[in-house]
Design a protein around this motif. Structure first.
Motif, short mmCIF file in Angstrom:
data_model
loop_
_atom_site.label_atom_id
_atom_site.label_comp_id
_atom_site.label_asym_id
_atom_site.label_seq_id
_atom_site.Cartn_x
_atom_site.Cartn_y
_atom_site.Cartn_z
N LYS A 71 0.84 -1.20 0.00
CA LYS A 71 0.00 0.00 0.00
C LYS A 71 0.87 1.25 0.00
O LYS A 71 1.55 1.53 0.99
CB LYS A 71 -0.91 0.02 1.24
N PRO A 72 0.87 1.98 -1.10
CA PRO A 72 1.53 3.29 -1.07
C PRO A 72 0.69 4.24 -0.21
O PRO A 72 -0.53 4.33 -0.36
CB PRO A 72 1.49 3.74 -2.54
N VAL A 73 1.33 4.91 0.72
CA VAL A 73 0.64 5.87 1.58
C VAL A 73 0.49 7.15 0.77
O VAL A 73 1.47 7.68 0.24
CB VAL A 73 1.42 6.11 2.89
N ALA A 74 -0.75 7.62 0.63
CA ALA A 74 -1.04 8.74 -0.26
C ALA A 74 -1.95 9.76 0.42
O ALA A 74 -2.71 9.43 1.33
CB ALA A 74 -1.71 8.21 -1.54
N ALA A 75 -1.87 10.98 -0.06
CA ALA A 75 -2.66 12.08 0.49
C ALA A 75 -4.12 11.95 0.10
O ALA A 75 -4.47 11.92 -1.08
CB ALA A 75 -2.11 13.41 -0.01
N GLU A 76 -4.97 11.89 1.12
CA GLU A 76 -6.41 11.79 0.89
C GLU A 76 -6.96 13.01 0.16
O GLU A 76 -7.84 12.88 -0.69
CB GLU A 76 -7.12 11.61 2.23
N PHE A 79 -5.70 12.18 -3.67
CA PHE A 79 -6.12 10.94 -4.31
C PHE A 79 -7.51 10.47 -3.89
O PHE A 79 -8.02 9.49 -4.41
CB PHE A 79 -5.11 9.81 -4.03
N GLY A 80 -8.12 11.16 -2.93
CA GLY A 80 -9.43 10.75 -2.47
C GLY A 80 -10.38 11.90 -2.28
O GLY A 80 -11.17 11.91 -1.33
N ILE A 93 -4.23 1.46 -7.43
CA ILE A 93 -2.94 1.77 -6.82
C ILE A 93 -2.82 1.11 -5.45
O ILE A 93 -1.74 0.97 -4.93
CB ILE A 93 -2.73 3.30 -6.71
N ASN A 94 -3.94 0.70 -4.87
CA ASN A 94 -3.99 0.07 -3.56
C ASN A 94 -3.53 1.04 -2.47
O ASN A 94 -2.83 0.68 -1.53
CB ASN A 94 -3.14 -1.21 -3.52
N THR A 95 -3.94 2.29 -2.60
CA THR A 95 -3.48 3.35 -1.70
C THR A 95 -4.01 3.18 -0.28
O THR A 95 -5.08 2.63 -0.05
CB THR A 95 -3.94 4.73 -2.21
N LEU A 96 -3.23 3.68 0.63
CA LEU A 96 -3.67 3.88 2.01
C LEU A 96 -3.78 5.39 2.14
O LEU A 96 -2.77 6.10 2.18
CB LEU A 96 -2.64 3.32 3.00
N LEU A 97 -5.00 5.89 2.11
CA LEU A 97 -5.23 7.33 2.10
C LEU A 97 -5.16 7.90 3.51
O LEU A 97 -5.81 7.39 4.42
CB LEU A 97 -6.58 7.65 1.46
N ILE A 98 -4.37 8.95 3.67
CA ILE A 98 -4.26 9.62 4.96
C ILE A 98 -4.52 11.10 4.79
O ILE A 98 -4.27 11.68 3.75
CB ILE A 98 -2.87 9.40 5.61
N HIS A 108 -8.91 9.16 11.82
CA HIS A 108 -8.10 9.66 10.72
C HIS A 108 -6.62 9.83 11.07
O HIS A 108 -5.88 10.45 10.32
CB HIS A 108 -8.66 10.99 10.21
N ASP A 109 -6.21 9.29 12.19
CA ASP A 109 -4.81 9.38 12.60
C ASP A 109 -3.93 8.59 11.63
O ASP A 109 -4.11 7.38 11.48
CB ASP A 109 -4.65 8.83 14.02
N PRO A 110 -2.99 9.25 10.93
CA PRO A 110 -2.18 8.57 9.92
C PRO A 110 -1.36 7.40 10.49
O PRO A 110 -1.27 6.35 9.86
CB PRO A 110 -1.24 9.66 9.39
N ILE A 111 -0.79 7.56 11.67
CA ILE A 111 0.01 6.49 12.26
C ILE A 111 -0.87 5.28 12.57
O ILE A 111 -0.49 4.14 12.30
CB ILE A 111 0.74 6.99 13.54
N ARG A 112 -2.04 5.52 13.14
CA ARG A 112 -2.96 4.43 13.44
C ARG A 112 -3.35 3.68 12.17
O ARG A 112 -3.35 2.44 12.14
CB ARG A 112 -4.22 4.94 14.14
N LYS A 113 -3.63 4.42 11.10
CA LYS A 113 -4.01 3.78 9.83
C LYS A 113 -2.86 2.94 9.27
O LYS A 113 -3.08 1.84 8.76
CB LYS A 113 -4.47 4.83 8.82
N MET A 114 -1.63 3.44 9.37
CA MET A 114 -0.49 2.68 8.87
C MET A 114 -0.26 1.43 9.72
O MET A 114 0.00 0.35 9.18
CB MET A 114 0.77 3.55 8.83
N LEU A 115 -0.39 1.55 11.04
CA LEU A 115 -0.23 0.39 11.92
C LEU A 115 -1.30 -0.66 11.66
O LEU A 115 -1.02 -1.87 11.67
CB LEU A 115 -0.23 0.82 13.39
N GLU A 116 -2.52 -0.22 11.41
CA GLU A 116 -3.60 -1.17 11.08
C GLU A 116 -3.29 -1.91 9.79
O GLU A 116 -3.54 -3.12 9.68
CB GLU A 116 -4.94 -0.44 10.98
N ALA A 117 -2.77 -1.20 8.80
CA ALA A 117 -2.42 -1.85 7.53
C ALA A 117 -1.30 -2.87 7.75
O ALA A 117 -1.35 -3.98 7.20
CB ALA A 117 -2.00 -0.80 6.50
#
Length: 140
Positions: A71-76, A79-80, A93-98, A108-117
């Motif tokens: 998952k590329p981490v991308a700006a919501e 890209f969203g 792209i399989n993005t992880l939108l933050i 919407h915490d970016p760190i939490r979303k990345m840790l969940e992924a």
């Protein structure tokens, strides 16, 4: 499960069949062998960010069977902007939108979303951009 299979097939066709050759033949990207990543359960790629071709280049360099697991981490906000745009970027792209701006509550915490992924078994692509850099070196 079926959506994941369709996404995996679509990403292989797009990144290994189209973008890999376009980037190699037209743009001149020189790909290195990334087959060693198949041995890794998970990984994080940290890259400098100069253009949106960076994401395409990195995804095109990965082994095809890993594409849907990265998952590329991308700006919501980029890209969203709309649900449709978020769906398209997530599928192709399989993005992880933050969120980069605005409220960052626990949802919407970016760190939490990345840790969940990561906990879900995904690998991440993170982009580093120096504050003084711009996408276009001619902008000043």
């Amino acid at each position: 499960m079926e959506k994941r299979f369709m996404q995996s097939v679509a990403m292989r066709i797009i990144y290994k069949g189209v973008f890999h050759w376009f980037l190699k033949l037209i743009v001149g990207v020189q790909f290195t062998d990334c087959q060693f990543l198949k041995k890794e359960k998970q990984f994080i790629i940290l890259a400098n960010h100069n253009s949106h071709l960076d994401t395409l280049s990195l995804l095109s360099s990965l082994p095809g069977n890993l594409l849907w697991k990265v998952k590329p981490v991308a700006a919501e906000d980029y890209f969203g902007k709309t649900r449709f745009q978020a769906s398209i970027s997530n599928f192709f792209i399989n993005t992880l939108l933050i969120r980069r701006k605005g409220e960052k509550d626990s949802e919407h915490d970016p760190i939490r979303k990345m840790l969940e992924a990561i906990d879900a078994g995904y690998s991440l692509i993170l982009f580093r951009k120096e504050p003084e850099e711009s996408r276009n070196k001619w902008e000043k």
